[in-house]
Design a protein around this motif. Structure first.
Motif, short mmCIF file in Angstrom:
data_model
loop_
_atom_site.label_atom_id
_atom_site.label_comp_id
_atom_site.label_asym_id
_atom_site.label_seq_id
_atom_site.Cartn_x
_atom_site.Cartn_y
_atom_site.Cartn_z
N LYS A 185 14.96 12.40 -4.29
CA LYS A 185 14.33 13.05 -5.45
C LYS A 185 14.84 12.28 -6.87
CE LYS A 185 13.52 17.63 -3.59
NZ LYS A 185 13.81 19.10 -3.77
N GLU A 186 16.06 11.99 -6.71
CA GLU A 186 16.64 11.18 -8.05
C GLU A 186 16.13 9.69 -8.07
OE1 GLU A 186 20.82 11.20 -7.17
OE2 GLU A 186 21.23 13.53 -7.88
N LYS A 187 15.48 9.26 -6.96
CA LYS A 187 15.24 7.84 -7.01
C LYS A 187 13.39 7.79 -7.21
CE LYS A 187 17.01 4.53 -7.14
NZ LYS A 187 17.48 3.54 -8.16
N THR A 188 12.94 9.03 -7.43
CA THR A 188 11.56 9.08 -7.63
C THR A 188 11.20 9.57 -9.20
OG1 THR A 188 11.31 9.92 -5.45
CG2 THR A 188 9.36 10.49 -6.87
N GLY A 189 10.26 8.78 -9.93
CA GLY A 189 10.08 9.25 -11.05
C GLY A 189 8.59 9.45 -11.51
N VAL A 190 8.40 9.82 -12.76
CA VAL A 190 6.87 10.16 -13.01
C VAL A 190 6.52 9.33 -14.38
CG1 VAL A 190 5.17 11.82 -13.53
CG2 VAL A 190 7.07 12.30 -11.98
N ALA B 56 14.16 3.19 -10.34
CA ALA B 56 13.44 4.10 -9.18
C ALA B 56 13.14 3.40 -8.12
CB ALA B 56 12.15 5.02 -9.93
N ASP B 57 12.90 4.07 -6.96
CA ASP B 57 11.98 3.24 -5.63
C ASP B 57 10.58 3.75 -5.80
OD1 ASP B 57 14.56 2.31 -4.83
OD2 ASP B 57 15.02 4.00 -3.84
N VAL B 58 10.37 4.92 -6.21
CA VAL B 58 9.01 5.50 -6.19
C VAL B 58 8.92 6.04 -7.59
CG1 VAL B 58 7.36 7.06 -5.00
CG2 VAL B 58 9.37 6.38 -3.81
N LEU C 175 13.70 -9.62 -9.46
CA LEU C 175 12.79 -8.23 -9.45
C LEU C 175 12.36 -7.88 -8.18
CD1 LEU C 175 10.80 -9.55 -12.71
CD2 LEU C 175 12.66 -7.83 -12.64
N ARG C 176 12.30 -6.72 -8.10
CA ARG C 176 11.64 -6.06 -6.76
C ARG C 176 10.24 -6.14 -6.60
NH1 ARG C 176 14.92 -0.71 -5.39
NH2 ARG C 176 13.95 -0.01 -7.00
N GLU D 242 5.53 2.05 -5.36
CA GLU D 242 6.79 2.05 -4.43
C GLU D 242 7.14 0.87 -4.28
OE1 GLU D 242 8.05 4.16 -0.18
OE2 GLU D 242 5.97 4.42 -0.93
N GLU D 243 8.64 0.74 -4.11
CA GLU D 243 9.13 -0.57 -3.70
C GLU D 243 8.85 -1.14 -2.34
OE1 GLU D 243 11.96 -3.65 -2.38
OE2 GLU D 243 12.24 -1.49 -1.61
#
Length: 409
Positions: A160-165, A245-247, A44-45, A305-306
């Motif tokens: 943007k693709e690796k940032t979620g809400v 996601a990263d963020v 796990l990150r 954030e990771e």
């Protein structure tokens, strides 16, 4: 006839063999031991906090809220008929509704154009914001501060693709529902706004944040009453841990200061009613004089954030989110069990996840119980929680410091 009978027997024999072989193939195909190998090894990150944003009854912004807190200011005040958001009703109905409310205190976000105030003209009243209810506007304002604090406004498509809400709310926009019901009662259905549904859907807080910044990662909205914000943050952390996601922009938002919400909580006898004349004394958790909670509004947003992602871009790291635990009392619709079993289970799971099977020295932990005089009958869960902490001390190498105090006035 004998030859036919012999041939028929051979036919049945081979049919049976084929069925057995077919069943064996199916068994091997769907057998868990044969079809599934060992799970992929993927640690796990780690998840850290890199941005904060607040809209609170003490003011707009983290700095404003913190200054007011440290100065001892109170965000609870007496409500007025104008706070009930009944502009579509005639004055007599507004005053009658206000008079019938047993609780007349609330923690309301200050609005205006001055520094530290929520600017309605900017977040709610522009031409492009007709689909944005107040709880969505609070989330947008808090998210804007959090993203700027994190210095994360990506322009690249892969970022943007690796940032979620992940932003949730408990009730959404009840005042819009009240207005819509009034329009139906007045037989003016054609006057109903085409933006009615987008204004009341709780997932639209996450939706508007993602659309504003172009975030195309996971888009999530928890609806779990008072646990909504915690669930939204915990779920977002797991999305980062598992690589979705990263963020993640995560938190909660609420705008429940309206006639119907206050009336509903009053009818369930959940709100404080003894301190209408002294609002600043109304919020008193664990106090012997507590008679209910104070209804409030606002939003709190974090940028999660990771760890390595944050380190590579030199982001300021506020904290690391190590563990997240969930539980259900399975006991009562509103009251927790007297032995605190739900809280104990959630904390235990969070600690177990955070420790990762390792023994770590956590140093000193201070647990303060305020207002415990003559309330042990009500606060038995606090004793149970304290007992659980003591049993966990050997595992955590934890030194526990407990204080018991009566409420300071």
């Amino acid at each position: 006839m004998k030859m036919w009978g012999f041939g028929n027997g051979i036919h049945h024999y081979f049919s049976k063999i084929r069925r057995q072989h077919h069943n064996q193939l199916l068994g091997r195909l769907f057998s868990s031991s044969a079809a599934f190998g060992p799970p992929p090894s993927r640690p796990l990150r780690r998840v850290v906090v890199t941005g904060l944003g607040l809209v609170t009854p003490l003011g707009c912004g983290v700095e404003t809220t913190w200054k007011c807190l440290t100065a001892g200011q109170c965000g609870v005040r007496a409500i007025t008929p104008e706070d009930l958001k009944m502009d579509g009703f005639d004055k007599d109905i507004q005053l009658l509704t206000f008079d019938q409310l047993a609780s007349k205190v609330a923690a309301i976000v200050p609005c205006g154009s001055n520094a530290g105030e929520f600017n309605e003209a900017l977040w709610l009243n522009s031409k492009d914001h007709r689909s944005i209810a107040r709880f969505i506007g609070y989330a947008l304002c808090a998210a804007d501060e959090a993203l700027k604090a994190a210095n994360w406004l990506p322009s690249e498509q892969n970022e943007k693709e690796k940032t979620g809400v992940s932003i949730g709310a408990g009730t959404g926009s009840i005042c819009d529902i009240l207005d819509a019901s009034r329009i139906i009662c007045e037989k003016r259905l054609r006057r109903l706004s085409p933006f009615f549904i987008p204004r009341i859907l709780i997932n639209m807080a996450s939706g508007h944040v993602s659309m504003t910044y172009g975030f195309q990662g996971p888009n999530h909205a928890a609806v779990t009453a008072c646990a909504t914000g915690a669930h939204s943050i915990g779920d977002a952390a797991r999305m980062i841990q598992f690589g979705d996601a990263d963020v993640m922009v995560a938190g909660g938002t609420e705008a429940s200061i309206d006639a119907l919400s206050i009336a509903g909580f009053c009818r369930s006898r959940a709100l404080t009613t003894k301190y209408n004349s002294v609002p600043e004394e109304a919020s008193r958790p664990f106090d012997c004089g507590r008679d209910g909670f104070v209804i409030a509004e606002g939003s709190g947003i974090m940028v999660l954030e990771e760890l390595e992602h944050a380190q590579r871009r030199g982001a300021k790291i506020y904290a690391e989110l190590r563990g997240y635990g969930m539980s259900g009392d399975a006991y009562h619709i509103t009251q927790p069990h007297a032995d605190g079993r739900g809280a104990i289970l959630a904390m235990t799971r969070a600690l177990e996840q955070g420790l990762g099977g390792e023994r770590k020295a956590f140093g000193f932990c201070k647990i303060s119980f305020w207002g415990c005089k003559r309330v042990w009958g009500r606060c038995g869960s606090l004793v149970s929680i304290l007992t659980k902490w003591i049993t966990l001390m050997p595992m955590l190498h934890l030194h526990l410091w407990v204080t018991l105090s009566k409420r300071m006035r």
